[in-house]
Design a protein around this motif. Structure first.
Motif, PDB file in Angstrom:
ATOM      1  N   SER A 134       0.833  -1.217   0.000  1.00 51.88           N
ATOM      2  CA  SER A 134       0.000   0.000   0.000  1.00 51.88           C
ATOM      3  C   SER A 134       0.860   1.258   0.000  1.00 51.88           C
ATOM      4  O   SER A 134       0.540   2.249  -0.672  1.00 51.88           O
ATOM      5  N   ARG A 137       2.139   1.759  -3.447  1.00 53.75           N
ATOM      6  CA  ARG A 137       1.071   2.275  -4.297  1.00 53.75           C
ATOM      7  C   ARG A 137       0.825   3.753  -4.029  1.00 53.75           C
ATOM      8  O   ARG A 137       0.559   4.529  -4.961  1.00 53.75           O
ATOM      9  N   GLU A 138       0.927   4.170  -2.787  1.00 51.86           N
ATOM     10  CA  GLU A 138       0.756   5.586  -2.459  1.00 51.86           C
ATOM     11  C   GLU A 138       1.803   6.431  -3.170  1.00 51.86           C
ATOM     12  O   GLU A 138       1.489   7.505  -3.704  1.00 51.86           O
ATOM     13  N   ASP A 141       0.813   6.633  -6.832  1.00 53.13           N
ATOM     14  CA  ASP A 141      -0.349   7.511  -7.027  1.00 53.13           C
ATOM     15  C   ASP A 141       0.048   8.975  -6.914  1.00 53.13           C
ATOM     16  O   ASP A 141      -0.421   9.823  -7.688  1.00 53.13           O
ATOM     17  N   ILE A 149       3.079  -3.032  -9.824  1.00 48.91           N
ATOM     18  CA  ILE A 149       3.727  -3.657  -8.673  1.00 48.91           C
ATOM     19  C   ILE A 149       3.523  -5.164  -8.775  1.00 48.91           C
ATOM     20  O   ILE A 149       2.425  -5.674  -8.541  1.00 48.91           O
ATOM     21  N   GLY A 183      -3.123  -3.158  -3.432  1.00 50.06           N
ATOM     22  CA  GLY A 183      -2.683  -2.316  -4.544  1.00 50.06           C
ATOM     23  C   GLY A 183      -1.702  -2.950  -5.504  1.00 50.06           C
ATOM     24  O   GLY A 183      -1.176  -2.277  -6.387  1.00 50.06           O
ATOM     25  N   SER A 185      -0.326  -5.222  -8.657  1.00 52.39           N
ATOM     26  CA  SER A 185      -0.795  -5.335 -10.040  1.00 52.39           C
ATOM     27  C   SER A 185      -0.629  -6.750 -10.590  1.00 52.39           C
ATOM     28  O   SER A 185      -1.339  -7.141 -11.520  1.00 52.39           O
TER      29      SER A 185
END
Length: 253
Positions: A134, A137-138, A141, A149, A183, A185
């Motif tokens: 996470s 992912r942050e 973003d 990922i 998060g 992929s």
């Protein structure tokens, strides 16, 4: 293409049943060679990058040098580039996020991100690794990049007895589901070679599955039939290249 466009293109190459083949590279020169051979994307193996610069695998090569290598690869080819980032050179989610931001700036559009404790013992718990994913992912973003990922589980790699892998499949699937929610992929399952077990993960796990070519693996076409979305070769290409280089040097010297 922009970095964001390359990231979208890279994700689109992961098609269940029609796996993208990654013949792993370790620097800008090998990235260009593989691209000229027809690769739709390039990706490093951490062991190869480390060895090519005189280091052992396991985050022994300095992160600052990894950034340089990654930047040169990203700048040298037009196809999407993914970096094997091991454990992100970090333990805490905050440090993962900081290091993720550094790698995103190199121009890479994806990473392999593993759940074993690099230079430690065992695997992170599911909750711990989800927090780390996470955080990654942050960072993506915030950079505005739909970063790929590829969440790697080392469950099978850390169990040398392949006869016990069947008993790990259920937990692996649970990790895949949780990693997706956090998060991730893609889902990377190195060292799992049993066709039925690979097929079960591909059927149930919600992420594109990445298989690793090693001794005893089904052929690429068969892996596609099992539902695999990506096939990679890890450090194999580097090792073969070095064997060939040594042989040629010996014949001359």
């Amino acid at each position: 293409m922009s970095q964001a466009d390359k990231a979208k293109q890279f994700a689109a190459l992961h098609v269940k049943g029609e796996p993208i083949t990654i013949y792993n590279i370790w620097d800008a020169g090998t990235a260009q060679a593989v691209t000229k051979a027809g690769a739709k994307a390039v990706a490093t193996g951490s062991a190869s990058v480390a060895a090519a610069h005189g280091y052992e695998d396991g985050e022994k090569i300095p992160l600052s040098l990894v950034e340089i290598v990654a930047s040169r690869i990203a700048e040298s080819v037009e196809v999407p580039f993914s970096l094997d980032f091991e454990g992100a050179y970090a333990d805490s989610p905050a440090d993962v996020k900081a290091n993720a931001a550094r790698i995103i700036k190199t121009g890479a559009v994806g990473v392999n991100f593993e759940d074993q404790k690099v230079n430690g013992s065992g695997l992170y718990s599911v909750d711990e690794q989800c927090a780390r994913i996470s955080a990654f992912r942050e960072a993506a973003d915030e950079a505005g990049i739909p970063f790929f990922i590829n969440a790697r589980t080392d469950m099978f790699l850390n169990e040398p007895d392949a006869s016990k892998h069947g008993g790990l499949v259920g937990e692996a699937i649970e990790r895949g589901k949780r990693y997706a929610e956090a998060g991730a992929s893609g889902f990377f399952i190195p060292a799992l070679s049993d066709a039925d077990q690979i097929a079960k993960i591909c059927e149930i796990a919600p992420l594109p599955v990445n298989a690793y070519m090693m001794k005893g693996m089904p052929e690429i076409a068969e892996l596609g039939k099992l539902g695999v979305s990506r096939v990679s070769f890890g450090p194999g290409p580097y090792r073969e290249a070095m064997i060939d280089l040594k042989r040629k040097a010996e014949s001359i010297l």
